[in-house]
Design an enzyme around this catalytic site. Structure first.
Site, PDB file in Angstrom:
ATOM      1  N   ASP A 127       0.863  -1.181   0.000  1.00  0.00           N
ATOM      2  CA  ASP A 127       0.000   0.000   0.000  1.00  0.00           C
ATOM      3  C   ASP A 127       0.905   1.239   0.000  1.00  0.00           C
ATOM      4  OD1 ASP A 127      -2.179   1.745   0.298  1.00  0.00           O
ATOM      5  OD2 ASP A 127      -3.243   0.339   1.561  1.00  0.00           O
TER       6      ASP A 127
ATOM      7  N   GLY B 288       5.314  -0.671  -3.826  1.00  0.00           N
ATOM      8  CA  GLY B 288       4.244  -0.084  -3.033  1.00  0.00           C
ATOM      9  C   GLY B 288       3.475   0.931  -3.852  1.00  0.00           C
ATOM     10  N   HIS B 289       2.671   1.734  -3.178  1.00  0.00           N
ATOM     11  CA  HIS B 289       1.826   2.717  -3.859  1.00  0.00           C
ATOM     12  C   HIS B 289       2.378   4.128  -3.788  1.00  0.00           C
ATOM     13  CE1 HIS B 289      -2.027   0.000  -3.546  1.00  0.00           C
ATOM     14  NE2 HIS B 289      -1.045  -0.569  -4.215  1.00  0.00           N
ATOM     15  N   GLY B 290       3.579   4.292  -3.225  1.00  0.00           N
ATOM     16  CA  GLY B 290       4.183   5.615  -3.175  1.00  0.00           C
ATOM     17  C   GLY B 290       3.909   6.355  -1.878  1.00  0.00           C
TER      18      GLY B 290
ATOM     19  N   ASN C  48       2.703   4.254  -7.875  1.00  0.00           N
ATOM     20  CA  ASN C  48       2.658   5.709  -7.953  1.00  0.00           C
ATOM     21  C   ASN C  48       3.930   6.276  -7.326  1.00  0.00           C
ATOM     22  OD1 ASN C  48      -0.205   5.582  -8.803  1.00  0.00           O
ATOM     23  ND2 ASN C  48      -0.543   4.983  -6.680  1.00  0.00           N
TER      24      ASN C  48
END
Length: 545
Positions: A5, A27-29, A59
């Protein structure tokens, strides 16, 4: 950080945050939000993400808010960012929807004053990467309209403005005043600080920020302006938040920070006047302020008379506050009497009770009583925690009984009561004990055991080992430790660094001189930096022949 996440997520009511030297991925940044969920009012300001790297992330940096929300996200800087295969390096999304479909709603969290500075190219590894800006143009009245753009670095780095009606239509960035929190932090004049805080007394971002309250009260107390503190805190009681017990507890503790004990007690006693429920939590807060004041007569009155007056049911924490306070004052007889009185409330001493008393007995050189308390604790079925063990190990090390302390450490390792059992403090105490004995071989043996348990060295362990290696003239070992420490931005004391540099220079060998110069160059990178006098002294030692 490797996660499925967001590596870091910043939610509403957040301000003045620096995120630096983080490597994220997969991950998602790093995200600001999501904000405004279910029409919520959220505020975020004064955020800086600097010198971060994103590797194989979905991201990069992202600001995300739901339709129908309210509030703002402003004064945000993303600087010195590096990407390695990030799918969406930059996203500012006012249509955040993690579901297949979300209802269309009017209104949005206003995004403004966003700056991107010094970024690596986004076309990484020969692949075109997407950057997305989805803006709700006129959220307040006209619904929404989406704008999709593949933004170039040069264009976006100059983007400073509002993702809101005026800026979307005019295409011009709007100037934003310096955030109130930043102004309060910068202000040094007590009178100006008071007036600035007073002007923002109903600003939700200020009101809900515990840290700016503590900082402001500390500085006004340091300037002797207790009258200003009283005016500010008494006004806070009149706000809607004054009906929350947690908010009143904060005011009680702030009065305690300013040594305004009477005001703290009165705040507790008057809670019903502002419609706030009173429980043992607020009682304990006022009791903590009183024990810090060391007013024995008032402590006795508050503990014995006030609970009955307001229907407060004491808990073990209430007694532990007083016991620890008396122990710190050296009043062990009173501490034992308070422990004996716990039974009248149907309470029994817990591990925190015993730990406070055992520590005080060891400090008073009453080891027999401390050991008796240890035995009583076990007989009552109360198991020691990590703090209790560390208190005993500290005593053994102070008495030169480091071998006994090491045996207790080995017992703790076999016991393995919890993943952090023993902890860094335990190891540091035993390492320091062997260093003080001059037994560096055993110190390094314990250090190796520490590393084998999966722990990473902390600043205190580095400081201890470097200092004693220098004393033993083991400058190569000291250099290796110091280099590792400094590369983690953990710097030993200036005296220890100077001793190391001087020892390396005195050796005279070219290899040692190079090591001395390297330590000096690492010292120049410290943040915050050493003062010029300290740096000049290091330089003069390196220059000696």
């Amino acid at each position: 950080m490797e996660t499925g996440d967001d590596c870091i997520a910043i939610n509403g009511c957040t301000s003045s945050v620096l995120i630096s030297r983080v490597t994220c991925g997969p991950g998602h940044g790093i995200s600001i939000g999501s904000l405004g969920h279910n029409g919520k009012y959220d505020e975020v300001e004064g955020i800086q993400v600097d010198n971060c790297t994103f590797i194989k992330t979905q991201n990069g940096v992202r600001i995300k808010s739901w339709q129908g929300g309210a509030g703002f996200a402003k004064n945000i800087v993303f600087s010195n960012i590096n990407f390695k295969l990030a799918d969406n390096p930059v996203i500012i999304d006012q249509y955040y929807c993690p579901h297949k479909k979300c209802d269309t709603k009017v209104g949005a969290v206003e995004v403004s004053d966003v700056k991107l500075v010094h970024w690596t190219p986004w076309n990484v590894g020969g692949e075109e990467r997407n950057n997305k800006l989805e803006v709700q143009r006129d959220s307040a009245v006209y619904g929404f309209g989406a704008v999709h753009r593949n933004l170039a670095a040069a264009a976006f780095s100059s983007f400073v403005g509002k993702s809101s009606p005026a800026s979307s239509r005019a295409g011009k960035p709007s100037s934003v005043d310096e955030p109130a929190l930043v102004k309060l932090k910068k202000e040094r004049d007590p009178e100006k600080l008071f007036n600035l805080f007073k002007a923002n007394a109903t600003n939700k971002v200020v009101v809900e920020n515990r840290f700016i309250f503590e900082d402001t009260v500390s500085r006004l107390a340091g300037a002797g302006r207790l009258d200003y503190i009283e005016i500010l805190l008494e006004h806070q009681k009149t706000l809607p938040q004054g009906r929350r017990e947690g908010f009143i507890i904060r005011i009680i503790m702030l009065y305690g920070r300013a040594r305004m004990t009477k005001h703290a007690v009165n705040t507790f006693c008057d809670m019903h006047l502002y419609g706030c429920a009173r429980t043992v939590k607020s009682f304990n807060a006022a009791l903590k302020v009183l024990t810090d004041s060391r007013d024995l007569q008032t402590i006795d009155w508050f503990l014995n008379d006030v609970p009955g007056r307001f229907g407060i049911v004491l808990d073990a924490y209430s007694f532990n506050i007083v016991i620890k306070g008396f122990c710190e004052m050296g009043l062990l007889d009173k501490a034992f009497l308070v422990m004996a009185g716990m039974g009248t409330w149907g309470l029994a001493p817990d591990v925190f009770t015993y730990t406070s008393l055992i520590e005080a007995c060891y400090k008073s050189n009453w080891p027999e009583i401390a050991n008796g308390l240890w035995s009583r604790m076990l007989l009552k079925g109360c198991l020691p925690n990590i703090a209790t063990f560390n208190v005993r190990i500290q005593f053994l090390v102070n008495k030169g009984r480091t071998w006994d302390a090491n045996k207790l450490l080995d017992f703790m390792r076999r016991l393995k009561k919890s993943p952090e059992f023993p902890d860094e403090i335990t190891y540091n105490l035993v390492i320091k004990g062997f260093c003080k004995m001059g037994n560096l071989k055993m110190a390094m043996y314990v250090y190796s055991a520490f590393r084998s348990e999966g722990y990473k060295p902390n600043q205190k362990i580095y400081q201890t080992l470097i200092h004693y290696f220098c004393e033993a003239r083991e400058f190569d070992m000291a250099y290796n430790m110091c280099k590792q420490s400094m590369e983690n931005n953990w710097y030993p004391s200036v005296g220890t660094i100077n001793n190391l540099i001087e020892g390396l220079v005195r050796d005279g060998k070219l290899e040692k001189l190079d090591k001395a110069k390297h330590i000096y160059s690492l010292s120049l990178k410290r943040k915050p930096p050493f003062n010029p006098v300290q740096i000049e002294l290091m330089k003069s030692i390196v220059s000696r022949k």
